[in-house]
Scaffold this active site. Sequence first.
Site, PDB file in Angstrom:
ATOM      1  N   ASP A  45       0.795  -1.229   0.000  1.00  0.00           N
ATOM      2  CA  ASP A  45       0.000   0.000   0.000  1.00  0.00           C
ATOM      3  C   ASP A  45       0.831   1.285   0.000  1.00  0.00           C
ATOM      4  O   ASP A  45       0.307   2.369   0.243  1.00  0.00           O
ATOM      5  CB  ASP A  45      -0.983   0.004   1.183  1.00  0.00           C
ATOM      6  CG  ASP A  45      -0.306  -0.165   2.535  1.00  0.00           C
ATOM      7  OD1 ASP A  45       0.865   0.214   2.681  1.00  0.00           O
ATOM      8  OD2 ASP A  45      -0.967  -0.681   3.455  1.00  0.00           O
ATOM      9  N   ARG A  59       0.861   6.890  -0.098  1.00  0.00           N
ATOM     10  CA  ARG A  59       0.130   5.894   0.701  1.00  0.00           C
ATOM     11  C   ARG A  59      -1.250   5.762   0.086  1.00  0.00           C
ATOM     12  O   ARG A  59      -1.948   6.754  -0.112  1.00  0.00           O
ATOM     13  CB  ARG A  59       0.046   6.375   2.157  1.00  0.00           C
ATOM     14  CG  ARG A  59      -0.733   5.475   3.085  1.00  0.00           C
ATOM     15  CD  ARG A  59       0.013   4.155   3.282  1.00  0.00           C
ATOM     16  NE  ARG A  59      -0.573   3.351   4.330  1.00  0.00           N
ATOM     17  CZ  ARG A  59      -1.708   2.683   4.238  1.00  0.00           C
ATOM     18  NH1 ARG A  59      -2.433   2.737   3.149  1.00  0.00           N
ATOM     19  NH2 ARG A  59      -2.138   1.963   5.238  1.00  0.00           N
ATOM     20  N   ASP A  64      -5.397  -1.018   3.777  1.00  0.00           N
ATOM     21  CA  ASP A  64      -4.230  -1.411   4.542  1.00  0.00           C
ATOM     22  C   ASP A  64      -3.838  -2.818   4.097  1.00  0.00           C
ATOM     23  O   ASP A  64      -4.696  -3.693   3.967  1.00  0.00           O
ATOM     24  CB  ASP A  64      -4.584  -1.408   6.037  1.00  0.00           C
ATOM     25  CG  ASP A  64      -3.409  -1.710   6.945  1.00  0.00           C
ATOM     26  OD1 ASP A  64      -2.256  -1.397   6.581  1.00  0.00           O
ATOM     27  OD2 ASP A  64      -3.645  -2.247   8.045  1.00  0.00           O
ATOM     28  N   THR A  65      -2.558  -3.020   3.846  1.00  0.00           N
ATOM     29  CA  THR A  65      -2.040  -4.345   3.532  1.00  0.00           C
ATOM     30  C   THR A  65      -1.097  -4.757   4.662  1.00  0.00           C
ATOM     31  O   THR A  65      -0.588  -3.905   5.395  1.00  0.00           O
ATOM     32  CB  THR A  65      -1.282  -4.371   2.184  1.00  0.00           C
ATOM     33  OG1 THR A  65      -0.157  -3.485   2.263  1.00  0.00           O
ATOM     34  CG2 THR A  65      -2.186  -3.973   1.024  1.00  0.00           C
ATOM     35  N   GLU A  67       2.132  -5.676   6.838  1.00  0.00           N
ATOM     36  CA  GLU A  67       3.430  -4.985   6.863  1.00  0.00           C
ATOM     37  C   GLU A  67       4.581  -5.897   6.447  1.00  0.00           C
ATOM     38  O   GLU A  67       4.614  -7.077   6.812  1.00  0.00           O
ATOM     39  CB  GLU A  67       3.705  -4.444   8.266  1.00  0.00           C
ATOM     40  CG  GLU A  67       2.705  -3.403   8.731  1.00  0.00           C
ATOM     41  CD  GLU A  67       2.638  -2.181   7.852  1.00  0.00           C
ATOM     42  OE1 GLU A  67       3.698  -1.710   7.373  1.00  0.00           O
ATOM     43  OE2 GLU A  67       1.522  -1.687   7.609  1.00  0.00           O
ATOM     44  N   ARG A 111       3.450  11.666   3.669  1.00  0.00           N
ATOM     45  CA  ARG A 111       3.224  10.886   2.445  1.00  0.00           C
ATOM     46  C   ARG A 111       1.989  11.431   1.747  1.00  0.00           C
ATOM     47  O   ARG A 111       1.023  11.837   2.398  1.00  0.00           O
ATOM     48  CB  ARG A 111       2.994   9.411   2.777  1.00  0.00           C
ATOM     49  CG  ARG A 111       4.160   8.729   3.445  1.00  0.00           C
ATOM     50  CD  ARG A 111       3.843   7.310   3.828  1.00  0.00           C
ATOM     51  NE  ARG A 111       2.759   7.273   4.811  1.00  0.00           N
ATOM     52  CZ  ARG A 111       2.374   6.183   5.463  1.00  0.00           C
ATOM     53  NH1 ARG A 111       2.965   5.021   5.237  1.00  0.00           N
ATOM     54  NH2 ARG A 111       1.387   6.227   6.339  1.00  0.00           N
TER      55      ARG A 111
END
Length: 183
Positions: A45, A59, A64-65, A67, A111
């Site tokens: 992501d 971002r 959300d993917t 980590e 970001r």
Amino acid sequence: MNHQFTLKAMLLLILLLMLVGCQLTPQETDPNRTQVQLIRTIDGDTLTVTYNGKQEKVRLLLIDTPEMSDSIYGKEPYAQEAKSYTAKLIQNAERLELEFDDGPERDKYSRLLAYVYVDGIMLQEALLKQGLARVAYIYPPNVRHVDMFKEIEDKSQDMALGIWSVEDYVQKDGFHPEVMIEP
């Protein structure tokens, strides 16, 4: 005769408008998107691009993917799959674009926050369809596509794709790799 000429002229005008419309580039058809150049994929992501002549981290909004380097568990399950999927889509793209929402364009880490399009395909949507992302970080007014994302997430969850294939791995507060560790 005058009536026939008017009809022919109108048909010719319609044909010309259709031809001109077919030749527009995606940038011309969607002024809300900005073309960028990929520098590298950081994880599923997050990526680095050249935006307005400057190197910037991006971002992906509303998803959300897992980590790549969690402080406790290291690489979380499905993190490599999400990163590889993102990289594969982006690396051969002819056109990479950002679309900003109505809210802040940057997060607390500076970001850029954007929807990312790869040759016209929204990356967030693609990751959700593969079961490699969850809907998260919903901060109005940056919510333009949240309802669509939730529908896609529900389908992936129902089909037990990717991150949804392990019971309790995905929870409201994020990913829980500990459910995959045998006692």
